[in-house]
Design a protein around this motif. Sequence first.
Motif, PDB file in Angstrom:
ATOM      1  N   GLY A  38       0.803  -1.227   0.000  1.00 27.47           N
ATOM      2  CA  GLY A  38       0.000   0.000   0.000  1.00 27.47           C
ATOM      3  C   GLY A  38       0.826   1.263   0.000  1.00 27.47           C
ATOM      4  N   SER A  39       2.135   1.160   0.177  1.00 28.90           N
ATOM      5  CA  SER A  39       2.948   2.388   0.211  1.00 28.90           C
ATOM      6  C   SER A  39       3.678   2.542  -1.110  1.00 28.90           C
ATOM      7  N   ASP A  40       3.726   3.762  -1.563  1.00 30.61           N
ATOM      8  CA  ASP A  40       4.409   4.013  -2.846  1.00 30.61           C
ATOM      9  C   ASP A  40       5.873   3.626  -2.760  1.00 30.61           C
ATOM     10  N   ILE A  41       6.397   3.192  -3.897  1.00 29.07           N
ATOM     11  CA  ILE A  41       7.817   2.810  -3.941  1.00 29.07           C
ATOM     12  C   ILE A  41       8.587   3.930  -4.636  1.00 29.07           C
ATOM     13  N   ASP A  42       9.753   4.216  -4.092  1.00 27.82           N
ATOM     14  CA  ASP A  42      10.585   5.307  -4.607  1.00 27.82           C
ATOM     15  C   ASP A  42      10.983   5.054  -6.055  1.00 27.82           C
ATOM     16  N   GLU A  43      10.993   6.085  -6.830  1.00 25.10           N
ATOM     17  CA  GLU A  43      11.305   6.003  -8.263  1.00 25.10           C
ATOM     18  C   GLU A  43      12.669   5.383  -8.538  1.00 25.10           C
ATOM     19  N   SER A  44      13.551   5.472  -7.535  1.00 16.48           N
ATOM     20  CA  SER A  44      14.919   4.957  -7.781  1.00 16.48           C
ATOM     21  C   SER A  44      14.892   3.461  -8.065  1.00 16.48           C
ATOM     22  N   HIS A  45      13.805   2.789  -7.686  1.00 13.54           N
ATOM     23  CA  HIS A  45      13.720   1.336  -7.891  1.00 13.54           C
ATOM     24  C   HIS A  45      13.119   1.015  -9.256  1.00 13.54           C
ATOM     25  N   LEU A  46      12.811   2.046 -10.019  1.00  9.04           N
ATOM     26  CA  LEU A  46      12.142   1.775 -11.292  1.00  9.04           C
ATOM     27  C   LEU A  46      13.144   1.841 -12.439  1.00  9.04           C
TER      28      LEU A  46
END
Lengths: 320, 194
Positions: A38-46
Amino acid sequence: QRHSQQDTRVQYERIGADVTMKCGAMDWDAAVTWTVNGSDIDESHLNGSYLVLRNVHLGHSGQYSCYEGSSWHLKYQTSLKVGTPPKEPVLMCRSNNYPKRFYCSWHLPSPTYIPNTFNISVIHGTREMVCEKEAVPKNRCHIRYLQLFSTVKYKVTLTVTNALGRNSTTITFDEFAIVKPDPPENVVAKPVPYSPRRLEVRWNNPSSWPDPESFPLKFFLRYRPLILDQWQHVELSDGTSHTITDAYAGKEYIIQVAAKDNDIGTWSDWSVAVHATPWTEEPKYLTTEAQAPETTTSSTSSFVPPPTTKICDQEKVVGS
Amino acid sequence: MASAERPPVILRSLDLCSRAIRLARKIRSDVVSLLDSYVERQGLDKNISLDGVDSMPTAAVEHWSELTEAERLGNNLKAYRIFQTLLAEVLEDQRTHLTPTDTNFHESIQSVMLQVSALASQLEELLMLLEHSVPAREEVEGTADSTSRSMFEKKLRGLKVLQELAQWSVRSVKDLHHVTKHSHSSSTVHVSHQ
């Protein structure tokens, strides 16, 4: 508002692995949002629309969801479970109620953090035997002896499988080798009145031993005064009682008993320890002396004379 | 009612049982140490597979607890009679072919043979005492063609004989305890009916 439309799939990954998740059928360059629990994941992981998790650890386990950028439609969802393949399991078989049954129990030397399934096969000669599972404990099952006094060895193989791998172990043993009774029960030790160096010990056959008349047990008794480390031992080939005759007078003793089938198998673990102190004579007071207060001492409690009282017949009290 | 004495037959059978138990235990301990010296002298691995070696009395039994007293004692007697013959064969093989000069070893085999023969006699006496029919003596299979066996087959056969005898000695102890247990209970019933 996020729309959930996908069935949750489960994804298992090994600790230390690198994991890449696509957002369902979305293109690499599509605008998406990833969440974990439910918590957004930081863009650095994309990497584009792909989620990249490097050198995953247990903390990475969780529910991962991917939503289409503008419509917030759920495009992908998975439950990531990080764990390890099973190591070789530890397997042990034992009969504590010979000649009825024996049981095999097992455990994994280290946790896998993901569900495992166990499969056991018990072969006796050319015959496969049924291992009746128990609800509790889960890692144990029982085998009924179909044949006794056989020279044919038993071969037990345990296979453990989870989503990340499989392992197995096999043990082979003779029928008699795994016979090990439970410890004796209801061990009781009592002083013998007027015998300052004796202790009477009684016990019962382990209740799990089904036929003590046809399969008599012998016993091993060990005892020592609490003040010493060295045990004294005595082996008893029948009967469930023994009188210790060389106890130190007045010293508290610790006593344990073990059991073994008279002819086969190995010794049980030691029984629960019991304590007892040999009988000691009541200290005598000289009537002509000032009346010392009447102290009631039971023969088994340690006697501490009031300072004014004169100890009479010192040798009688210690080590007669 | 007379005091709780047991009938003479029961007392005699209990005495015979306890003597036979002690003898069976002695056989067991002697055979276990004989097995160690046997595998050493024959250069065998104790865990070698002996599946191919047959025609000997195997101690393995199913539904052991349901055997009758007559079956129990009769099966024991038949087995020990056969073992007398088989041990004689093992001794002959050792003397003639396998360890011709090892007289100490031969004596240890002979000692076990004597004990087996004594146990067979006690079992026979017990059967008669308890009024069971004594099994007829049977021709032992396998002895006739023993000369045709290879040295290695003779070694394996000897090992199998000793392994099964060790197993039988345990079975005999348990069988005799079982007989004792029932002698106790039947004598208690007998006394209470007087």
